[in-house]
Design a protein around this motif. Structure first.
Motif, short mmCIF file in Angstrom:
data_model
loop_
_atom_site.label_atom_id
_atom_site.label_comp_id
_atom_site.label_asym_id
_atom_site.label_seq_id
_atom_site.Cartn_x
_atom_site.Cartn_y
_atom_site.Cartn_z
N GLY A 32 -28.48 -4.02 -2.65
CA GLY A 32 -29.35 -3.11 -3.21
C GLY A 32 -28.86 -1.68 -3.62
O GLY A 32 -29.13 -0.78 -4.32
N LYS A 61 -30.71 -4.86 3.74
CA LYS A 61 -31.08 -5.15 2.48
C LYS A 61 -32.66 -4.78 2.39
O LYS A 61 -32.95 -4.60 1.47
N TRP A 65 -34.36 -2.54 -0.75
CA TRP A 65 -34.97 -3.35 -1.78
C TRP A 65 -36.59 -2.88 -1.70
O TRP A 65 -36.94 -2.98 -2.93
N GLU A 69 -38.00 -1.45 -5.03
CA GLU A 69 -39.25 -2.10 -5.68
C GLU A 69 -40.41 -1.16 -6.12
O GLU A 69 -41.01 -1.26 -7.17
N LEU A 84 -35.40 -10.86 -7.63
CA LEU A 84 -35.17 -9.76 -6.76
C LEU A 84 -35.00 -10.53 -5.25
O LEU A 84 -33.87 -10.26 -4.71
N ILE A 88 -31.37 -10.97 -3.21
CA ILE A 88 -31.35 -10.51 -1.54
C ILE A 88 -30.64 -11.89 -1.08
O ILE A 88 -29.94 -11.68 0.13
#
Length: 159
Positions: A32, A61, A65, A69, A84, A88
């Motif tokens: 990310g 990660k 993320w 988000e 998404l 990951i």
């Protein structure tokens, strides 16, 4: 399977003057950090880069993320959750698709190679069908020794 990013997307990434050059899309997008850098160009009030870490662990990660988000929802970018999650988990082509979707959403330009409605299956169902099984998973089948089951590593790096 997509071989590489379209030329327009590559030129767009180069124009952003990112900290790290994108050499392997799958590895560059998985944590990310690259997406956070892209968002910092488009939404400087929403992204502070000191909040993001450039690491390979699952915790890093997930933390990155989770922050991304929130921005995706706030800015109504409509990026599917399964895409998404596939990024990951380093699924093939997930990083390419994500960068193309971001290019479309952030620049309002079209890339013809983005699949309509995200037609890709990022599940492991095909792989899981190749795995040996035991009587506990399929009751009407012969029992196989568990020593033949492959060992899985949860935190293996993307290749």
């Amino acid at each position: 399977m997509m071989a590489a990013l379209p030329r327009d997307v590559i030129k767009w990434l180069q124009s952003l003057d990112l900290t790290y050059q994108v050499l392997n899309v799958k590895r560059s997008t998985t944590n990310g950090f690259l997406v956070a850098e892209i968002f910092s160009w488009y939404f400087p009030d929403d992204v502070t880069m000191h909040s993001y870490r450039n690491g390979d662990s699952y915790n890093t990660k997930r933390a990155n993320w989770d922050l991304l988000e929130q921005i995706i929802k706030k800015r109504n970018l409509n990026i599917p959750e399964d895409l998404l999650e596939a990024v990951i988990q380093c699924k093939p082509d997930a990083g390419n698709i994500l960068l193309q979707v971001l290019y479309n959403r952030l620049t309002n330009r079209e890339v013809r190679s983005v699949p309509p409605e995200y037609d890709y299956d990022f599940t492991d169902s095909a792989y899981q069908l190749t795995l040996p099984y035991t009587r506990a998973t399929r009751p009407h089948s012969p029992l196989r020794p568990t020593s033949t089951l492959p060992s899985a590593s949860r935190n293996r790096p993307c290749t």
